[in-house]
Design a protein around this motif. Sequence first.
Motif, mmCIF file in Angstrom:
data_model
loop_
_atom_site.group_PDB
_atom_site.id
_atom_site.type_symbol
_atom_site.label_atom_id
_atom_site.label_comp_id
_atom_site.label_asym_id
_atom_site.label_seq_id
_atom_site.Cartn_x
_atom_site.Cartn_y
_atom_site.Cartn_z
ATOM 1 N N UNK A 11 -5.452 1.076 -8.821
ATOM 2 C CA UNK A 11 -6.407 1.956 -9.533
ATOM 3 C C UNK A 11 -7.886 2.307 -8.509
ATOM 4 N N UNK A 12 -7.453 1.851 -7.068
ATOM 5 C CA UNK A 12 -8.223 2.366 -6.254
ATOM 6 C C UNK A 12 -8.122 3.610 -5.701
ATOM 7 N N UNK A 13 -7.344 3.827 -6.227
ATOM 8 C CA UNK A 13 -6.511 5.327 -5.328
ATOM 9 C C UNK A 13 -6.902 6.211 -6.248
ATOM 10 N N UNK A 14 -6.627 5.386 -7.591
ATOM 11 C CA UNK A 14 -7.209 6.347 -9.181
ATOM 12 C C UNK A 14 -8.475 7.185 -8.387
ATOM 13 N N UNK A 15 -9.861 5.693 -8.357
ATOM 14 C CA UNK A 15 -10.745 5.989 -8.436
ATOM 15 C C UNK A 15 -11.149 6.930 -7.512
ATOM 16 N N UNK A 34 -2.411 -3.370 -17.544
ATOM 17 C CA UNK A 34 -2.906 -2.266 -16.249
ATOM 18 C C UNK A 34 -2.069 -1.589 -15.405
ATOM 19 N N UNK A 92 0.489 -0.940 -0.126
ATOM 20 C CA UNK A 92 -0.247 0.240 -0.173
ATOM 21 C C UNK A 92 0.841 1.468 0.206
ATOM 22 N N UNK A 148 -0.713 -7.557 -9.441
ATOM 23 C CA UNK A 148 -2.434 -8.221 -9.257
ATOM 24 C C UNK A 148 -2.677 -7.525 -8.156
ATOM 25 N N UNK A 149 -2.964 -7.551 -7.808
ATOM 26 C CA UNK A 149 -2.503 -7.047 -6.208
ATOM 27 C C UNK A 149 -2.675 -5.449 -5.932
ATOM 28 N N UNK A 164 -4.707 -3.460 -8.708
ATOM 29 C CA UNK A 164 -6.153 -3.464 -7.790
ATOM 30 C C UNK A 164 -6.274 -2.076 -6.984
ATOM 31 N N UNK A 165 -4.851 -1.593 -6.219
ATOM 32 C CA UNK A 165 -4.666 -1.130 -4.995
ATOM 33 C C UNK A 165 -4.594 0.275 -5.932
#
Lengths: 262, 180
Positions: A45-49, A249, A11, A38-39, A42-43
């Motif tokens: 992408x969550x941050x960017x969102x 990605x 993180x 992959x993890x 995902x982190x």
Amino acid sequence: MTAPAPEALLSAFVDGELPPHEAARVAEAIAASPALAQRAARLHQMKAALAGYGADLPLPDMPHLPPRSGRAISALRLGKLVALGSVAALCAVLILGVMPVSAPVSAPVAVLEPAAPALPALALHDDWLAAPPQAVTPDFPAEFGWMQAAARASGLQLVHQRADLGQTHLGFKGPNACRLSLLVSDTGGREQPLRLTLSDSVQYATWQRQGVTFEMVARDMATARFATVAAGLYQGSKDHGADGALHIALLQSARLPCRVGA
Amino acid sequence: MLDDTQQAWLVQIRRKVFGYACALCPDISGAEDLYQDTILRAMTAPSVPTDFTAYRVWLFRIMRNLWIDRLRAQGRLPEFDTVAEIDDMPSAHADDQVVNALAVRQAFGALSKPHRDILALVDICGFSYAEAAEMLDVPAGTIMSRVSRARAALAARMQEERNVISLPLRRVARKIGDGA
């Protein structure tokens, strides 16, 4: 003091908060493990969102002191103003009633690694930065076509290409004055996994694949971003883009600023 | 009172300030009110930091203090220092999926106040761990673990609500390639 959990390290890597040597370690682990990549993706992408949270909502008017118009202050604020009788009175009440908010003064302390050793790759990179830009944007050489998707996903554009004495120098530029060099040489060496040497001022990565040595160098690039790009290109050089979707990605979602502190 | 430079800083970061208010409040009107209260409080402050970094932390801290005051007045102040036990990031069904931004924001709205608070500071407002630590008056290592736990909670919430859209990565890569 207990060591941070692996998830906390990942993180913090995504946030660009790890010291360079630790960021390098995590980036190498990501490069070696699709599950970890992959993890991390995902982190990212969550941050960017979350970065644009509330951005689609109309911004409320800024209150003005003294008020310039009734619209500049919400009905609630206006009601308070009227109740207090005058703007001056409001100011006085707010000033007297303000909480003792202490102003933070100390700046974050940067973790500085020892300066990177003098590298031929760094000298070439600096020569390129000092030279006037090429008039024509080069096309991706056919043998490096596999890099295109990764470069695009990283927000990097090929702006320089020079082949000399068995070595190809590719120069990339990105947003926020980001400049990155990739040197590719036929050295015939054995396979070597990704190795990263990161400091706040110089970032360097190298690996070998099928007799080809890759060296990547930049100055003042956010270490996590540099490491993510290196991991993506390293993976791409392994499979020549055949199955790099995961790393694409990851690269696409890693939107850290190019420059340190930008 | 704010001088011209401080006014310009305020205009520059007001979108982030409002974003933080939206993240803290459950409804838009509450966020607007918190936003305007914060701006008013800043405009009438007797002493204002003259360094941009300090100013930014100071402004967001005003908002956070106002928010905490409101919660306290309503008797809804959560325990911010509680170390909640949260499962690790769920790994089941995580492969070959791309996180949907809308789903992330919906799940974020359903998080506990402390989790929303820390993620808002780092991800929405863009504070470094050191700045967030200074604002919350805790060590930077605490921020690191709080952010990680909040993200794990966010991922778990998304998993619960099945708000993750399955989108094969291969298709994403092709889309990126087509966009050249």
